[in-house]
Design a protein around this motif. Structure first.
Motif, PDB file in Angstrom:
ATOM      1  N   GLN A 187       5.299  -2.937  -0.052  1.00  0.00           N
ATOM      2  CA  GLN A 187       4.028  -1.638  -0.023  1.00  0.00           C
ATOM      3  C   GLN A 187       3.067  -2.221  -0.626  1.00  0.00           C
ATOM      4  O   GLN A 187       1.564  -2.031  -0.154  1.00  0.00           O
ATOM      5  N   ALA A 188       2.737  -3.212  -1.563  1.00  0.00           N
ATOM      6  CA  ALA A 188       1.976  -3.436  -2.614  1.00  0.00           C
ATOM      7  C   ALA A 188       1.478  -4.387  -0.969  1.00  0.00           C
ATOM      8  O   ALA A 188       0.278  -4.452  -0.943  1.00  0.00           O
ATOM      9  N   ALA A 189       2.392  -5.236  -0.791  1.00  0.00           N
ATOM     10  CA  ALA A 189       1.464  -6.569   0.173  1.00  0.00           C
ATOM     11  C   ALA A 189       1.022  -5.951   1.224  1.00  0.00           C
ATOM     12  O   ALA A 189       0.407  -7.037   2.198  1.00  0.00           O
ATOM     13  N   LEU A 190       1.768  -5.358   1.966  1.00  0.00           N
ATOM     14  CA  LEU A 190       1.523  -4.333   3.309  1.00  0.00           C
ATOM     15  C   LEU A 190      -0.042  -3.480   3.068  1.00  0.00           C
ATOM     16  O   LEU A 190      -1.387  -3.888   3.535  1.00  0.00           O
ATOM     17  N   THR A 191      -0.090  -3.044   2.197  1.00  0.00           N
ATOM     18  CA  THR A 191      -1.878  -2.539   0.881  1.00  0.00           C
ATOM     19  C   THR A 191      -2.805  -3.566   1.677  1.00  0.00           C
ATOM     20  O   THR A 191      -3.833  -3.473   2.772  1.00  0.00           O
TER      21      THR A 191
END
Ligand SMILES: Cc1ncc(COP(=O)(O)O)c(C=O)c1O
Length: 491
Positions: A374-378
């Motif tokens: 989720q953090a990387a995709l944000t």
């Protein structure tokens, strides 16, 4: 060849200091039993005698004695400089006990299981889908994925996580990611939503599972498209739903036909942007008709928007959710086609009144989505990498699609009937003379992966054809693959 296994952290054997049996014998017996019962397997590394003595809280002398004896008897072997291992060739008595090491039922008796776990047959790969080859569905052009950028983002968050990213999170998903998703969906897909309505899930499949749990009772009737997506049908079947296959025509799901078949349904599952597998886009009038019917019927609409980032030639179409004036649509999307399927990240946009129920059910299922992706995709969305990737891939897939259509027209002569090639990563070649399963089997023998259209029907197939994925088939493989396919179609 023996597989190297790391040393166990804790010893598998225990000793009793008060026992009359000497410690070295207890250890030797303990290890022998572990090997015979296959709790320890050939090639597995053993702890050092020093570490084992410390773990057991005994002196090193009995441990050394036990190891020496096990080495002499052939249960252990030592490799210079590497340590001590369970012998790769075991003595006869240890081999005799070889089995799986897993207990089997000893006698017939009650072994009750749920009825719902038997509603689906065990997973099996259809014979035409075994192996790899051109036209495989659900493949993306991985060779064009920006792994360097992606790797940098993942590694940044893996190495320097914020503290809250290491704890249990919100069952809806991380707020920054949901905000990025909401912004993308509003602008690119015409979805009317706020971040509060967006839930992050492990792909459309989990979204469908959650949706079934929240919206359906066992026995609830649900319209599904005919032909349609087996993945969705499986989830609904598991939920005990009664599936009502509703035919699709050139405009998408035939609402009138559905109403004539069976009207008292709890929900309808649709793929309006790019019908799976036939590929038509649901027309505007049909969308309004469906939403109107759902409102009057009090039914939910489950919109699966799985690949509409890719449209070729024609204008993008807004989501069905964007037309909904009665908060009846549960909108589902995924990164499986735009990035890659193993990512297992998707999202659901919920009618606001359903948010608390979805959140509660989700928390009971797996608490919250994993934080790292989720953090990387944000960042991937926020820094513009996502938009760039989609633009680049749209062009690339457009080229593959055109090459496939050309090669089919050339290889088959005349104008083969191609369905649904306006969008997505697959198209369907109609086979008016039928026999699609036989053709698919023969194609599989030639290293091609064509999915027979008839396999997508719940009832008798009214159309036959081959569903051909082009997302993962490189441009220079398309012509040779069609050359292998064409003779099979001429028969
Ligand atoms: C109609 C449809 N929905 C959804 C998906 C994607 O599922 P997931 O997001 O679980 O990978 C696919 C993949 O093939 C599909 O064909």
């Amino acid at each position: 060849l023996s597989v190297k296994r790391p040393a166990p952290v804790l010893p598998l054997v225990t000793v009793q200091r008060a026992s009359a049996t000497p410690l070295y014998r207890q250890l030797r017996e303990g290890y022998r039993a572990a090997i015979v019962e296959r709790r320890l397997r050939p090639g597995q590394r053993l702890p050092s005698t020093r570490a084992l003595a410390a773990e057991l809280g005994i002196s090193r002398i009995p441990v050394l004695q036990a190891f020496q004896q096990l080495l002499a008897e052939g249960y252990f072997e030592s490799r210079v400089g590497a340590g001590t291992f369970v012998a790769s060739a075991l003595p006869q008595d240890a081999r005799a006990g070889s089995g799986t090491g897993t207990p089997e039922p000893t006698r017939p008796g009650r072994r009750p299981v749920s009825r719902r776990s038997g509603l689906l047959p065990p997973p099996r790969v259809a014979p035409w889908l075994a192996g790899a080859g051109a036209f495989r569905m659900n493949e993306t052009a991985l060779e064009h994925f920006p792994f360097a950028t992606w790797g940098r983002l993942v590694s940044r968050h893996a190495r320097h996580p914020r503290r809250d990213q290491l704890a249990y999170g919100d069952p809806m998903g991380s707020l920054p990611f949901r905000e990025a998703l909401a912004s993308y969906l509003r602008s690119a897909r015409g979805v009317r939503c706020e971040a509060e309505q967006v839930m992050v899930v492990s792909g459309s499949q989990q979204a469908l599972e959650l949706t079934s749990r929240v919206l359906l009772e066992p026995g609830s009737a649900v319209w599904v498209e005919e032909p349609g997506y087996g993945g969705a049908r499986d989830v609904l079947t598991m939920a005990g739903a009664r599936l009502v296959p509703v035919p699709v025509d050139g405009e998408g799901l035939d609402v009138q036909a559905g109403a004539a078949l069976f009207d008292r349904v709890r929900a309808v599952y649709v793929t309006p942007s790019h019908q799976y597998p036939l590929g038509m886009t649901m027309t505007a009038s049909r969308r309004l008709q469906l939403l109107d019917w759902a409102r009057r019927r009090g039914a939910w609409v489950i919109e699966d928007d799985y690949d509409s980032e890719y449209r070729y030639g024609s204008q993008p179409v807004a989501s069905l959710q964007g037309l909904d004036r009665d908060a009846r649509v549960v909108y589902i999307g995924t990164f499986s086609k735009v990035l890659f399927p193993a990512l297992r990240v998707g999202y659901v946009v919920l009618p606001p009144d359903l948010v608390p129920r979805f959140a509660a059910v989700r928390e009971a299922m797996d608490i919250c989505p994993p934080a790292l992706y989720q953090a990387a995709l944000t960042d991937f969305l926020g820094d513009g990498h996502f938009a760039r990737h989609v633009r680049k891939m749209r062009e690339l897939y457009g080229g593959r699609r055109a090459a496939l259509a050309d090669a089919l027209a050339h290889g088959l002569g005349g104008a083969p009937e191609l369905l649904g090639d306006e969008a997505g990563l697959h198209l369907t070649l109609a086979l008016p003379r039928g026999g699609d399963r036989q053709v698919a089997m023969r194609a599989a023998a030639r290293g091609l992966l064509a999915m027979p259209l008839s396999s997508c029907y719940l009832g008798p197939a009214t159309r036959q054809g081959l569903v051909l994925g082009f997302g993962g088939t490189p441009l220079d493989s398309i012509v040779p693959a069609v050359q292998r396919l064409s003779p099979l179609l001429a028969r």
